[in-house]
Design a protein around this motif. Sequence first.
Motif: not given
Length: 203
Positions: A16-18, A23-27, A82-88, A101-103
């Motif tokens: 669900x987090x991914x 969705x945020x990455x798409x925007x 990216x996968x989660x965002x909050x880890x960057x 791509x930041x996995x």
Amino acid sequence: MLHGDPFLPYHPQLVEERERCKGAVFRFNNTSNAAVEIAPDERMRHFRSILAARWIHQYRGPNPPMAGHLGSEVFVDTPFMCDYGYNISIGDRVAIGTQCKFLDSGRITIGRNTEVGANVTIDTRKVPNDFKSMKGSRGAAIAADVHIGENVYIGANVTILAGVKIGTGAIIHPGSVVVRDIPRDVVARGNPAEVRMVHWGED
């Protein structure tokens, strides 16, 4: 996942987090639509929302993940993934090229004044070393942080693997695969990337 312990990548919460991050990455990626005029500040607001990852606030565990960080005067080209965002965590005056791509199952930290070329992949999930652990969507994974220092140049098409630290002032040639730590103030190239000592000012 954030402590380097085995985790289940296809646990419903992480899936669900991914999806929400996607969705945020798409925007953000759609802010480059030539048919829509969007100010630079608005573009970066969309990127900041990826790192803020407000969807994690619903997490009820004892140690909810912290949001990512975005410095000032940062440029991120589209498309980005990216996968989660909050880890960057990205420092001031960082430039990130197109198709990166930041996995980020583990934390990814990029120091200030660093340039990341086009089509760079940073993968924080370790490669399995035991075939018995490979169980597809039921298998466990382990993540390790990637740290990139200040004033670093990373060329196009570079791949950086889990657990790597790249020192301040390092230069990574295009197409390199970085599998081990790179000291500060060196040039590295190849697959795997090998270090060549440099005295700045020489040809």
